[in-house]
Design a protein around this motif. Structure first.
Motif, PDB file in Angstrom:
ATOM      1  N   ALA A  22      35.391 -11.797  85.935  1.00  0.00           N
ATOM      2  CA  ALA A  22      35.677 -10.582  85.173  1.00  0.00           C
ATOM      3  C   ALA A  22      36.650  -9.664  85.901  1.00  0.00           C
ATOM      4  N   LEU A  23      36.567  -9.638  87.230  1.00  0.00           N
ATOM      5  CA  LEU A  23      37.390  -8.708  88.004  1.00  0.00           C
ATOM      6  C   LEU A  23      38.766  -9.260  88.329  1.00  0.00           C
ATOM      7  N   GLY A  24      38.939 -10.553  88.228  1.00  0.00           N
ATOM      8  CA  GLY A  24      40.262 -11.135  88.387  1.00  0.00           C
ATOM      9  C   GLY A  24      40.716 -11.282  89.835  1.00  0.00           C
ATOM     10  N   HIS A  25      42.023 -11.555  89.983  1.00  0.00           N
ATOM     11  CA  HIS A  25      42.641 -11.843  91.271  1.00  0.00           C
ATOM     12  C   HIS A  25      42.945 -10.550  92.026  1.00  0.00           C
ATOM     13  N   VAL A  26      42.825 -10.595  93.343  1.00  0.00           N
ATOM     14  CA  VAL A  26      43.184  -9.451  94.183  1.00  0.00           C
ATOM     15  C   VAL A  26      44.690  -9.471  94.405  1.00  0.00           C
ATOM     16  N   SER A  27      45.353  -8.445  93.932  1.00  0.00           N
ATOM     17  CA  SER A  27      46.803  -8.345  94.079  1.00  0.00           C
ATOM     18  C   SER A  27      47.141  -6.942  94.559  1.00  0.00           C
ATOM     19  N   ALA A 164      43.168 -13.397 102.537  1.00  0.00           N
ATOM     20  CA  ALA A 164      42.036 -14.293 102.790  1.00  0.00           C
ATOM     21  C   ALA A 164      41.180 -14.536 101.553  1.00  0.00           C
ATOM     22  N   TYR A 165      41.033 -13.512 100.698  1.00  0.00           N
ATOM     23  CA  TYR A 165      40.077 -13.593  99.589  1.00  0.00           C
ATOM     24  C   TYR A 165      40.709 -13.198  98.255  1.00  0.00           C
ATOM     25  N   GLY A 166      41.927 -13.653  98.034  1.00  0.00           N
ATOM     26  CA  GLY A 166      42.643 -13.260  96.833  1.00  0.00           C
ATOM     27  C   GLY A 166      41.958 -13.640  95.540  1.00  0.00           C
ATOM     28  N   PRO A 170      34.788  -9.657  94.787  1.00  0.00           N
ATOM     29  CA  PRO A 170      33.608  -9.125  95.479  1.00  0.00           C
ATOM     30  C   PRO A 170      33.652  -9.333  96.994  1.00  0.00           C
ATOM     31  N   ARG A 171      34.112 -10.511  97.430  1.00  0.00           N
ATOM     32  CA  ARG A 171      34.171 -10.748  98.878  1.00  0.00           C
ATOM     33  C   ARG A 171      35.249  -9.878  99.529  1.00  0.00           C
ATOM     34  N   TYR A 172      36.360  -9.688  98.844  1.00  0.00           N
ATOM     35  CA  TYR A 172      37.407  -8.771  99.314  1.00  0.00           C
ATOM     36  C   TYR A 172      36.820  -7.372  99.504  1.00  0.00           C
ATOM     37  N   THR A 173      36.061  -6.918  98.523  1.00  0.00           N
ATOM     38  CA  THR A 173      35.474  -5.580  98.594  1.00  0.00           C
ATOM     39  C   THR A 173      34.464  -5.479  99.729  1.00  0.00           C
ATOM     40  N   GLU A 174      33.639  -6.508  99.881  1.00  0.00           N
ATOM     41  CA  GLU A 174      32.664  -6.497 100.972  1.00  0.00           C
ATOM     42  C   GLU A 174      33.356  -6.438 102.336  1.00  0.00           C
ATOM     43  N   GLY A 175      34.527  -7.063 102.439  1.00  0.00           N
ATOM     44  CA  GLY A 175      35.248  -7.075 103.700  1.00  0.00           C
ATOM     45  C   GLY A 175      35.701  -5.694 104.156  1.00  0.00           C
ATOM     46  N   LYS A 176      35.753  -4.749 103.233  1.00  0.00           N
ATOM     47  CA  LYS A 176      36.175  -3.393 103.566  1.00  0.00           C
ATOM     48  C   LYS A 176      35.007  -2.488 103.941  1.00  0.00           C
ATOM     49  N   THR A 177      33.795  -2.991 103.839  1.00  0.00           N
ATOM     50  CA  THR A 177      32.619  -2.136 103.931  1.00  0.00           C
ATOM     51  C   THR A 177      32.522  -1.383 105.252  1.00  0.00           C
TER      52      THR A 177
END
Length: 201
Positions: A22-27, A164-166, A170-177
Motif C-alpha cells: 500500500a505504501l509503495g516504493h521509497v523514492s 538499502a530498503y527501497g 516499513p523497514r525504511y521507516t524503522e531504520g530511522k527510529t
C-alpha cells in the motif's frame, strides 16, 4: 512517516506485507519549494470533508522542512477526540479519495491519497493527541528547520536507507527510529519538556 519517530508492527490484525504494498516504493527526491503550497491547497480541499478539524491540520515530515530532500509525500496531521471520531470520518475521507491503511498504529488512523497525474502522495493522520500542539512530529519538524546540521544528517541517513530498503517502506521507516527519537527528545528538551519514553503510536 511519512517521517515519524517510530512505527510499531505489533498489532495482531496488522499485515506488514499488505502495508508495504500500500505504501509503495521509497523514492527520495530533491526538495521542491512547492510542497508547502500543495499542503495549503489540500487543506482547503479537505475543509468540506473534515469540517473544523481542518483548522488544526498541520504539515509535518520532511516535505515541511525547506531544502530537505524527501519522499514526495505531503504528511498531514490533525487531532481528534477519539479513534471513534476518526472512524466516523472514514466515509467522508473515502469520498475525498483517501484510502485507510493499517500500518499498525494504536493512537491514530492513517489515510493515503495519490493522484494519477503526479508522483505526489498525501498522507493524513487523525491522531488522539492530548498534548497537541506540542506533538512530537511537530516539534521534530520545527527542530529540523532550526538545526540545519541535524537536517543534513537526517537527509544522509534517509538516502542510505532508501538504497538499502527501497522496496520496503516499513523497514525504511524503522531504520530511522533511533535517529528520530534522539532528535525528538532534543527538541523536547529545548522546550523544557520531559523526554519521551512512550513511542507506541
Amino acid at each position: 512517516m511519512r517521517d515519524i519517530p517510530a512505527i510499531h508492527y505489533t498489532n495482531q490484525m496488522h499485515d506488514p506485507a499488505q502495508a508495504r504494498r500500500a505504501l509503495g516504493h521509497v523514492s527520495i527526491v530533491s526538495p521542491d519549494p512547492s510542497w508547502p503550497e500543495y499542503f495549503s491547497r489540500e487543506r482547503a480541499r479537505l475543509r468540506s470533508f473534515l469540517g473544523p478539524l481542518a483548522d488544526e491540520l498541520q504539515h509535518y515530515g520532511s516535505t515541511a522542512v525547506p531544502g530537505l530532500s524527501a519522499k514526495p509525500i505531503i504528511d498531514m496531521m490533525t487531532p481528534v477526540a477519539s479513534l471513534e471520531q476518526a472512524d466516523a470520518l472514514s466515509e467522508q475521507l473515502a469520498a475525498a479519495k483517501y484510502r485507510r491503511i493499517d500500518a499498525g498504529f494504536f493512537k491514530r488512523r492513517f489515510f493515503r491519497r495519490t493522484a494519477a497525474d503526479t508522483n505526489l502522495a498525501w498522507h493524513l493522520h487523525l491522531v488522539v493527541a492530548p498534548a497537541w500542539p506540542v506533538k512530537n512530529e511537530l516539534l521534530l519538524r520545527d527542530w529540523l528547520i532550526r538545526r540545519p546540521d541535524v537536517a543534513r544528517a537526517y537527509e544522509a541517513l534517509k538516502m542510505e536507507l532508501a538504497t538499502a530498503y527501497g522496496d520496503d517502506m516499513p523497514r525504511y521507516t524503522e531504520g530511522k527510529t533511533i535517529f528520530l527519537r534522539k532528535a525528538v527528545n532534543d527538541a523536547r528538551l529545548s522546550h523544557g519538556l520531559p523526554a519521551e519514553h512512550d513511542w507506541d503510536e
